[in-house]
Write an enzyme that holds these catalytic residues in place. Structure first.
Site, mmCIF file in Angstrom:
data_model
loop_
_atom_site.group_PDB
_atom_site.id
_atom_site.type_symbol
_atom_site.label_atom_id
_atom_site.label_comp_id
_atom_site.label_asym_id
_atom_site.label_seq_id
_atom_site.Cartn_x
_atom_site.Cartn_y
_atom_site.Cartn_z
ATOM 1 N N ASP A 130 2.135 -3.569 -5.995
ATOM 2 C CA ASP A 130 3.490 -3.911 -6.415
ATOM 3 C C ASP A 130 3.575 -3.784 -7.931
ATOM 4 O O ASP A 130 2.882 -4.495 -8.659
ATOM 5 C CB ASP A 130 3.836 -5.342 -5.998
ATOM 6 C CG ASP A 130 3.842 -5.524 -4.494
ATOM 7 O OD1 ASP A 130 4.042 -4.525 -3.780
ATOM 8 O OD2 ASP A 130 3.628 -6.662 -4.032
ATOM 9 N N VAL A 131 4.433 -2.891 -8.382
ATOM 10 C CA VAL A 131 4.520 -2.588 -9.810
ATOM 11 C C VAL A 131 5.846 -3.101 -10.353
ATOM 12 O O VAL A 131 6.912 -2.814 -9.801
ATOM 13 C CB VAL A 131 4.404 -1.069 -10.052
ATOM 14 C CG1 VAL A 131 4.537 -0.757 -11.541
ATOM 15 C CG2 VAL A 131 3.079 -0.545 -9.507
#
Length: 251
Positions: A130-131
């Site tokens: 998850d960025v």
């Protein structure tokens, strides 16, 4: 001629489906088994189920539900949520999942991915990264539903997961999640061009053109979406859907 996989991603909050925008404002979508039946009819390439509350509540995705999905699904499916032990993976594979997806534990304990791939093989283990951008616009990998930040840049983390044996990477843009305005193409392209393992773009797809861009400009080998496959129309009415015709990525 190669065609990337097109993958609906279905979010679970325990036993029912939800959908978010930027990992917030979760809306109820419906029953997961009903969704599987519909995707069977559409002949979806693959399904992903992620339990968004499992890690936060220190529990594993519901094994019984995974078994029910396995009994109903006509396509490969993979699951994630709360996986912290090798025994968790064994249970989920025994319940019918083709692969497992590890997110928070990969960020907290990257060495767990090496343990998992040594035990179950690289093809069984996918990592979801998850960025999210900070207020300084610098992207980092986050975990626990993007509430906790790691020290890793997306590329550093992707290479670490590859080195540890992950079979594929799901590159999820938190900033684009649920907006249906397109993938974070620079992010997807940066990682896809620097690792040798398969990459799946996730976060932001809202139409067929976005899927094409994810492949042709982002160079992802898989294209995943949530909102695109559970909403219809500008007012986002809930309607499980898929692509009526196979996408031509070369026109």
């Amino acid at each position: 001629m190669f065609r990337p996989r097109i993958i609906p991603v279905l979010l679970l909050n325990q036993d029912h489906l939800v959908k978010s925008t930027r990992f917030k404002n979760y809306n109820y979508i419906g029953d997961p088994i009903n969704a599987v039946k519909i995707f069977n009819e559409f002949k979806a390439d693959e399904l992903v189920f992620l339990d968004i509350s499992a890690s936060k509540n220190k529990r594993l995705i519901n094994i019984q539900l995974v078994q029910e999905i396995g009994e109903e699904a006509n396509m490969p499916f993979c699951v994630g949520g709360g996986i912290t032990k090798l025994s968790d993976i064994a249970q989920l594979i025994a319940a019918g999942a083709e692969k497992v997806i590890i997110g928070s534990e990969a960020a907290i304990n990257p060495g767990f991915i090496k343990e998992a791939t040594n035990e179950f093989g690289t093809s069984t283990i996918a990592v979801c990264m998850d960025v999210k951008s900070s207020f300084l616009k610098k992207q980092k990998v986050w975990y626990l539903n993007a509430t906790e930040s790691t020290k890793y840049t997306p590329l550093d983390f992707a290479k670490l997961m590859e080195d540890n044996g992950a079979g594929e990477l799901i590159i999820q843009s938190v900033d684009n999640d649920g907006r249906m305005a397109g993938y974070d193409l620079p992010l997807v392209n940066e990682i896809s061009s620097q690792v040798k393992i398969p990459t799946i773009a996730l976060g932001g797809a809202g139409n067929i053109q976005h899927l094409k861009e994810g492949y042709l400009k982002g160079h992802a080998t898989g294209l995943a979406a949530g909102s695109m496959f559970v909403y219809i129309g500008s007012h986002k009415g809930v309607l499980i859907n898929y692509l009526e015709n196979r996408v031509n990525f070369y026109d």
